[in-house]
Design an enzyme around this catalytic site. Structure first.
Site: not given
Ligand code: SF4
Length: 334
Positions: A66, A70, A73, A110, A141, A201, A273
């Protein structure tokens, strides 16, 4: 500080939604612990059968690579976490997993894809997947990131029930965790989701070095969504080596339970949740979360790429606590 409601549905205002200032939510956090849990438990019983737990299964249908940053992540392409990238899976493979999930008692399936947001060609594939999963009689979901105009309508038409899009953290803490998008981008996609008639959600993650006031800010932001989200996942950070938050300060378990209780009190009709991080929680802590108003869990398979307690363990815990999977008959408060 939030000074006005975060209106995500400009078409149908819901003036009945109570406004929660950050100060008011913070004062809930400051309630003596057992008093807070007791108050949340009372509210839980008013709207739900406290013995019924909604079970969802989550499957990562496109993993890793990705472009977003984040800080929590492991699927970001920017961090070296050992996650194996996996392109969007075939419909047949996803349907086979959905059938297993249904046979094991899940009511909702999901699907998560690690994208900043889907491209139009991704939406074509995803709508095919949604139709196939929906035809099994499961609720569906999806969590696919930021949506462009018209995409939410396409997903709704394909049979999607819920769209997951978390606010992640308080607006004031957002830039500390994520640099590639803004808090307002999340609100914009949530607005599109509501406008298309999808259920929302939407939750967040705690334990990302935020202050208590910022935790209160996250809950206030969620509670002030108008209408409030039908489902509110509260995640505890899973510290993954290689991510910027791998050394985040440990959040005391009581603070996590407080967050669940405050979510229940401020969003009385939402499913709260117990989400990521549950595999690191003791049975006692999970029991306390259920007491504080959590009434939904991810069950079986893998919670995206971090572990989820084994299904047998879940079944055993539910049996010990006399909890049962939610269904049409047992879902209402008595
Ligand atoms: S949480 Fe992870 S998968 Fe989702 S947008 Fe952020 S970096 Fe990408």
């Amino acid at each position: 500080m939030l000074t006005e409601k975060l209106q995500i549905n400009s078409i149908t205002p819901h003036p009945s939604v109570e406004y929660w200032s950050v100060c008011k939510v913070e004062s809930l956090f400051e309630t003596p612990f057992l008093e807070l849990v007791y108050r949340a438990a009372q509210i839980h019983r008013k709207y739900f059968n406290p013995r019924a737990i909604q079970l969802s299964t989550l499957m990562s249908i496109k993993t890793g690579g990705c472009p977003e940053d984040c800080g929590y992540c492991p699927q970001s392409a920017r961090y070296h976490t050992g996650v194996q990238n996996q392109q969007l899976l075939d419909v047949d493979e996803i349907v086979a997993k959905a059938k297993i999930a249904k046979a094991r008692g899940a009511g909702r399936f999901c699907m998560g894809a690690a994208w900043r947001g889907p491209k139009p060609k991704d939406i074509e594939k995803v709508t095919e997947i949604i139709k196939a999963v929906k035809s099994l009689g499961l609720e569906t979901c999806g969590t696919f990131g930021l949506l462009q105009d018209g995409m939410a309508e396409d997903l709704k038409e394909a049979g999607l029930d819920y769209y997951n899009h978390n606010l992640d953290t308080a607006p004031e803490h957002y830039a500390e965790v994520i640099g590639t998008r803004r808090f307002d981008d999340r609100l914009s996609t949530l607005g599109k989701v509501r406008k298309a008639g999808l259920k929302v959600c939407c939750g967040g993650i705690v334990g990302m070095n935020e202050t208590r006031k910022e935790r209160a800010g996250l809950i206030a932001s969620l509670a002030n969504l108008d209408p409030q989200p039908e489902s509110v996942p509260i995640n505890q950070l899973v510290k993954v080596e290689g991510t910027p938050l791998e050394d985040a300060e440990e959040l005391d378990w009581t603070e996590f339970v407080r967050t669940i209780a405050v979510a229940r009190i401020t969003m009385p009709k939402s499913y709260v949740r117990l989400s990521a991080g549950r595999s690191g929680m003791s049975e006692e802590m999970q029991a306390m979360c259920f007491m504080a108003g959590a009434n939904s869990i991810f069950y079986g398979d893998k919670l995206l790429v971090t572990g989820n307690p084994e299904e047998d363990g879940d079944q055993l815990l539910m049996a010990k606590l006399d909890l049962e999977p939610e269904n049409a008959e047992n879902k209402k408060a008595s």
